[in-house]
Enzyme design. Structure first.
Site, PDB file in Angstrom:
ATOM      1  N   HIS A  97      37.834 -13.886  19.663  1.00 58.36           N
ATOM      2  CA  HIS A  97      38.973 -14.566  19.021  1.00 58.36           C
ATOM      3  C   HIS A  97      39.448 -15.778  19.827  1.00 58.36           C
ATOM      4  O   HIS A  97      40.205 -16.604  19.305  1.00 58.36           O
ATOM      5  CB  HIS A  97      40.155 -13.605  18.870  1.00 58.36           C
ATOM      6  CG  HIS A  97      39.878 -12.438  17.976  1.00 58.36           C
ATOM      7  ND1 HIS A  97      39.463 -12.598  16.681  1.00 58.36           N
ATOM      8  CD2 HIS A  97      39.958 -11.101  18.196  1.00 58.36           C
ATOM      9  CE1 HIS A  97      39.296 -11.404  16.131  1.00 58.36           C
ATOM     10  NE2 HIS A  97      39.575 -10.487  17.026  1.00 58.36           N
TER      11      HIS A  97
ATOM     12  N   HIS B 105     -26.643 -13.913   1.226  1.00 60.06           N
ATOM     13  CA  HIS B 105     -26.629 -14.891   0.126  1.00 60.06           C
ATOM     14  C   HIS B 105     -25.178 -15.145  -0.263  1.00 60.06           C
ATOM     15  O   HIS B 105     -24.518 -14.276  -0.826  1.00 60.06           O
ATOM     16  CB  HIS B 105     -27.416 -14.347  -1.066  1.00 60.06           C
ATOM     17  CG  HIS B 105     -28.864 -14.133  -0.768  1.00 60.06           C
ATOM     18  ND1 HIS B 105     -29.726 -13.546  -1.670  1.00 60.06           N
ATOM     19  CD2 HIS B 105     -29.619 -14.451   0.335  1.00 60.06           C
ATOM     20  CE1 HIS B 105     -30.941 -13.485  -1.133  1.00 60.06           C
ATOM     21  NE2 HIS B 105     -30.888 -14.029   0.077  1.00 60.06           N
TER      22      HIS B 105
ATOM     23  N   HIS C 280     -23.821  -7.357  -1.910  1.00 64.19           N
ATOM     24  CA  HIS C 280     -25.103  -8.069  -1.856  1.00 64.19           C
ATOM     25  C   HIS C 280     -25.009  -9.268  -0.912  1.00 64.19           C
ATOM     26  O   HIS C 280     -25.913  -9.524  -0.100  1.00 64.19           O
ATOM     27  CB  HIS C 280     -25.501  -8.533  -3.259  1.00 64.19           C
ATOM     28  CG  HIS C 280     -26.670  -9.481  -3.266  1.00 64.19           C
ATOM     29  ND1 HIS C 280     -27.957  -9.083  -3.000  1.00 64.19           N
ATOM     30  CD2 HIS C 280     -26.719 -10.829  -3.500  1.00 64.19           C
ATOM     31  CE1 HIS C 280     -28.764 -10.142  -3.071  1.00 64.19           C
ATOM     32  NE2 HIS C 280     -28.042 -11.210  -3.365  1.00 64.19           N
TER      33      HIS C 280
ATOM     34  N   HIS D  52      -7.858   7.129  -2.561  1.00 67.02           N
ATOM     35  CA  HIS D  52      -8.374   7.043  -3.938  1.00 67.02           C
ATOM     36  C   HIS D  52      -8.840   8.397  -4.468  1.00 67.02           C
ATOM     37  O   HIS D  52      -9.016   8.553  -5.687  1.00 67.02           O
ATOM     38  CB  HIS D  52      -9.565   6.074  -4.002  1.00 67.02           C
ATOM     39  CG  HIS D  52      -9.204   4.642  -3.782  1.00 67.02           C
ATOM     40  ND1 HIS D  52      -8.223   3.993  -4.496  1.00 67.02           N
ATOM     41  CD2 HIS D  52      -9.707   3.722  -2.900  1.00 67.02           C
ATOM     42  CE1 HIS D  52      -8.131   2.745  -4.082  1.00 67.02           C
ATOM     43  NE2 HIS D  52      -9.016   2.559  -3.114  1.00 67.02           N
TER      44      HIS D  52
END
Length: 1038
Positions: free
Chosen positions: A174, A996, A990, A602
């Protein structure tokens, strides 16, 4: 586990199935610089000296601000053994040059003169100031209080300790530039903050003031300084509570460069509870603090809002203060400096101080009962604060906008202060002298006994025990035996747990944890979740040849691979989780970490899917309920895929709250079911206890997840009040994960872990689910363990969630408001322009239309409140000159008028250029073509693209693995066709196995590079796109 076994595990963990595959995996992800070891600074400073007990009111022995305010809290801290665990700092006296950082030399001289005053002179002196007293020792004590505050703060800034508590008096918040006030001689916190800014060159300091009285002195000190964010929650009663200042209201938000950096949360009724205060911290303080990113947090820690304090007349429990400190501990790498302000019920003050210190020492937060609905009064205040701060902070994006003619359901939100008829203290009407006998409320003996009984009951009900070990851990390299025998590049591979384990060794975390013996789950334990027929089916795999296992099409279709060791590894994974739960619930460790595979969330009752066989977390819930009688369990699932199996297991069970944050993409992302949508809330008695934060669109990261935690997870969790928290910790939402595609950093996971660790008396178990980038899963899970061990949270950027995430959060809030009262803040509120429009119409009388909102807005600002920029915290700004002494008086800076100019409340003002079109914006960013996502025009992997086969392309070809026809891609290297990541992810697998990386989508004919993680548009791929277009549409590409 003996040392020989431990060494064997370590050796096996360092093995790699195929280093070439690890390198290929790295092509799809990169090691990020955020994956380094978090900084660890330990230690809590405590500064206390009995010299400060010499300050007292010599002529009123019962004066409430008395020496017992520090001696009794210190005694309670000693009784609980907390003092001996702290680093005790020596008291020092502040020098006068430090005092004048905040106060005038004139005020310093006045304070110094009190050392030689007679009793009569002192009694005359104290009548010149509001609620003030002093004696001959007060100046010395005030210098000691400042010195103790500075000593504590400097140790924190210099990283000698992480945090600290200055147990001091007299209080200070204060005290103003040239005036004593409210028991305060010098403003300890303001001086410390200014010293930190000047001596240590800090840019961002957060001051949190939850003393029940507004700290007007601190507000004045930084009202125009954007380097200091001042946040005050205080009793106000529309201006009728001391200090009765207009500028204590919510619409005083700062000025000049400091606009938006002063936050007042005025409480307009007494009896506010933990629920009300938590709502303020969750809805305002923490979102703003995360956006501000303070380097230091200073707490003006008044306890006069605590239960039993007759000055405050609030009902905050001592335990709640421990939670508040824990929440702030996630900021600024844990640099929290707590400074005692008020508090006048000695019993609750002492308990509050002890539990605050306990929280600073990283002891678990005491278990709180379920929080109740926040009161309508505090809800009104919170919405008002958001209403005026919305232009300055981007975190306030979750309220709805009013339409023309609508009103906010909370009446006071439709107006602006002040309330008519309230007389504020101003420079003109303030008294010339004060009668400072401090008529403190005195309770009858009967009322005192009843209050003591309530406080004693709270203390008795609060468990302050903690486990001998902070964190336990389980790891067993035998779980590596589960592997895909025909597809060694499969992302759910043995190295996942090995890399995590090795990261724990490298960071020194493993040795700090209690090592738990792994074990196999029993069939009886599995049967609490799974059917006996299903368990037998998985068990029977141990007797089959690999060829027989590979030929089971059901598993191939459900993203499952099986080998002869799968059953045992699945038992070991589940049983090891149970070992950690057992260790935590039996009180041997406070929390735990399970580095396990295969994952489980899952797995359905009778079905394996998504790499999962047995649902580890679901079995753990049943185990905790059956063996330990745990009543309420929170499952938090942050795996990027929806935990469908866990949801289905508990969707009608109100004893289990399941919250899942996952990528949904409107049902297109695995497991590709609408069960993961936010509209699925549970069923029967479990309605409302299933919460899906289902992200769609955009790539979510730290900002989005932290925002969801702030707006949904933590408010609901505190309302639920779990006895145990289980985290299904998949790290496939981490940055660089090839399956998830999201962007959470290790720091983000650390912050979420810290938030959850405030629940359930710290009983939190983190168990591994998914996560396929070996770098990111290792760093992310290690960071979670580091935080569970009590290390500080790493720094992270200010959350700026994308619009799609904001919409998802709002959707969840809209659906779950009816079930969770802590989410009641998602309502329609007006802009400042709309409020002004309403007030103008009221002034003009019935039937008057007055100026429209648009007209008012056009006059006041070219930027609407909704569009105004947030306050910048990324760059250091020079502070404007501090307000002079004439502004810092007991009358306040506003002088009692209407206060803040309405123009300022509008947010950003001034002229603006004509709005840009989307095309203009794209050109400004050097984008010449309008793509939703700007593709790369070249990438190094284009060199791997092979010529189009003579047979061309057939967009109707099925996936070579699962035969799916819904969404496929063709490899531009070998021209094989596989399904997308939204189906069974065979093209991604893949790419990892074969290396790739260039693929073309048969759905939208876009070309994606896995190596660059980006779309590509280059003439090299035009023949392939043309061939696909002819096949798909029967005509050439335009």
């Amino acid at each position: 586990m003996d040392h020989q076994e431990e060494n064997q595990d370590a050796a096996r963990a360092r093995e790699s199935d195929d280093e070439d595959l690890a390198m290929l995996m790295g092509l799809c992800s990169t090691k990020d610089e955020d994956e380094r070891k978090p900084k660890s600074i330990n230690g809590t400073a405590l500064t206390y000296d009995e010299v400060m007990t010499k300050h007292k009111c010599d002529w009123i022995p019962s004066y409430p601000e008395n020496p017992s305010r520090i001696t009794q809290p210190y005694a309670r801290c000693s009784e609980l053994g907390l003092v001996d665990r702290c680093r005790r700092l020596q008291m020092r006296y502040a020098t006068e040059d430090l005092v004048t950082l905040q106060h005038s030399e004139e005020l310093v001289e006045k304070a110094k003169a009190t050392a030689n005053m007679t009793l009569e002179e002192l009694q005359d002196f104290f009548t010149k100031y509001d609620s003030f007293y002093c004696n001959n020792a007060s100046f010395e004590c005030a210098l000691a209080a400042i010195g103790c505050t500075l000593e504590t703060m400097e140790h924190i800034i210099q990283e000698k300790v992480r945090n600290g508590f200055a147990l001091i008096r007299p209080p200070g918040h204060h005290s103003m530039h040239n005036e004593f006030c409210g028991y305060s001689i010098f403003n300890n916190v303001a001086i410390a903050a200014k010293h930190a800014l000047e001596a240590f060159n800090l840019d961002r300091i957060l001051i949190v003031d939850w003393d029940v009285h507004h700290g007007q002195g601190t507000q004045y000190a930084f009202y125009d300084d954007p380097r200091v964010l001042y946040f005050s929650i205080h009793r106000y009663e529309n201006g009728m509570y001391w200090p009765n200042l207009r500028e204590s209201d919510y619409d005083f938000t700062g000025k000049g460069k400091g606009k938006g950096y002063n936050i007042n949360v005025p409480l307009n009724k007494i009896g506010m509870t933990d629920s009300d205060y938590f709502a303020v911290l969750q809805q305002i303080l923490m979102p703003v603090a995360y956006e501000f990113r303070p380097q230091l947090v200073v707490v003006s820690n008044g306890f006069d809002a605590a239960l039993g304090d007759q000055k405050g007349e609030m009902e905050v429990s001592p335990s709640a203060y421990a939670h508040f400190i824990h929440m702030l501990g996630s900021l600024g790498q844990g640099r929290v400096c707590v400074v005692l302000e008020g508090g006048y019920c000695i019993k609750s003050l002492s308990e509050g101080c002890a539990l605050t210190l306990r929280s600073l020492l990283n002891d678990p937060c005491p278990l709180l009962p379920p929080l109740q609905e926040p009161s309508d009064s505090v809800t009104e205040t919170i919405l008002n604060v958001i209403k005026v701060l919305h232009p300055y902070w981007s975190c306030f994006r979750y309220q709805k906008s009013l339409e023309v003619g609508e009103l906010c359901p909370f009446d006071d939100v439709n107006t602006l202060p002040p309330r008519p008829g309230v007389e504020f203290i101003t420079e003109e009407n303030r008294p010339h002298t004060y009668k400072n006998d401090d008529a403190y409320p005195v309770l009858s003996d009967e009322d005192t006994a009843a209050l003591d009984k309530r406080i004693d009951a709270l203390i008795a009900e609060t468990s302050l025990t903690f486990a001998p070990h902070r964190t336990c851990m389980v790891f067993d390299a035998d779980m590596r035996a589960h592997k895909n025998m025909s597809f060694k590049g499969h992302p759910e591979r043995p190295d996942r747990i090995s890399r995590i384990y090795n990261q724990h060794i490298e960071w020194g975390l493993y040795g700090r944890c209690l090592q738990v013996q792994s074990r196999l789950a029993t069939e009886e334990e599995l049967a609490t979740v799974h059917s006996e027929a299903y368990i037998s089916k998985i068990k029977d795999t141990t007797d089959k040849t690999q060829q027989e296992l590979d030929n089971v099409m059901e598993w191939r279709m459900n993203s499952i691979f099986v080998c002869k060791d799968t059953y045992r590894c699945a038992l070991l994974s589940c049983g090891s989780v149970l070992s950690v739960v057992d260790t935590v619930l039996s009180g041997k460790a406070q929390n735990g970490v399970a580095i396990v595979r295969p994952p489980g969330h899952h797995a359905e009752c009778d079905k394996a899917m998504g790499f999962c066989f047995f649902n580890n977390v679901a079995v753990a819930v049943k185990y905790a309920q059956n063996k330990f009688g745990v009543k309420r369990i929170l499952i938090l699932d942050w795996d990027v895929h929806h935990g469908n199996g866990t949801q289905h297991q508990f969707q009608d069970d109100p004893s289990v709250l399941f919250i899942s944050l996952h990528r949904y993409d409107n049902g297109g992302f695995y497991p590709a079911s609408d069960d993961g949508n936010y509209t699925k809330v549970g069923s029967g008695d479990g309605t409302g206890y299933n919460i899906n934060v289902s992200w769609s669109g955009g790539f979510m990261g730290d900002s989005e997840y932290i925002s969801a935690f702030q707006q949904i997870v933590m408010p609901v969790a505190y309302e639920f009040a779990p006895d145990l928290v289980l985290v299904s910790a998949g790290f496939d939402a981490a940055r660089g994960d090839p399956l998830g595609g999201y962007d959470i950093t290790p720091a983000g996971y650390g912050h979420m872990t810290h938030m959850l660790s405030g629940l359930a008396n710290g009983r939190v178990v983190v168990l591994l689910e998914g996560g396929y980038n070996l770098y990111s899963i290792a760093a992310s899970m290690a960071t979670c363990t580091s935080v569970l061990l009590g290390d500080q949270c790493p720094t992270m950027p200010a959350p700026q969630p994308c619009q799609n995430a904001v919409q998802t959060i709002c959707d969840v809030l809209d659906v779950h408001q009816q079930y969770w009262k802590s989410l009641k803040f998602r309502v329609k509120i007006p802009t400042i322009a709309q409020v002004m429009d309403m007030e103008e119409k009221m002034k003009q009388g019935p039937g008057s239309t007055g100026p429209s909102v648009d007209e008012v807005t056009e006059k006041m600002s070219s930027t609407s409140v909704d569009e105004a920029p947030a306050a910048s915290t990324d760059t250091k700004e020079e502070s404007a000159a501090p307000p002079d002494g004439s502004e810092e008086t007991g009358a306040g800076a506003a002088g009692g008028g209407t206060g803040v100019a309405k123009e300022e409340l509008m947010g950003a003002c001034g002229g603006s250029e004509a709005p840009m079109t989307v095309s203009d914006l794209l050109k400004q960013q050097n984008f010449e073509k309008m793509y939703a996502v700007q593709p790369l025009t070249w990438c190094p992997h284009l060199e791997t693209v092979q010529p189009l086969p003579a047979r061309g392309l057939d967009t109707g070809d099925p996936c070579d693995v699962c035969g799916d026809l819904s969404e496929n891609w063709v490899c531009l290297v070998c021209y094989k066709v596989f399904c997308s990541r939204f189906v069974n992810e065979h093209m991604l697998f893949h790419g990892i196995e074969a290396g790739h990386l260039m693929v073309l989508s048969y759905a939208d004919l876009s070309v994606w590079c896995y190596g660059c993680d980006h779309y590509v548009d280059n003439q090299v791929i035009y023949p392939m796109k043309k061939a696909a277009h002819r096949s798909k549409f029967g005509e050439d590409l335009p």
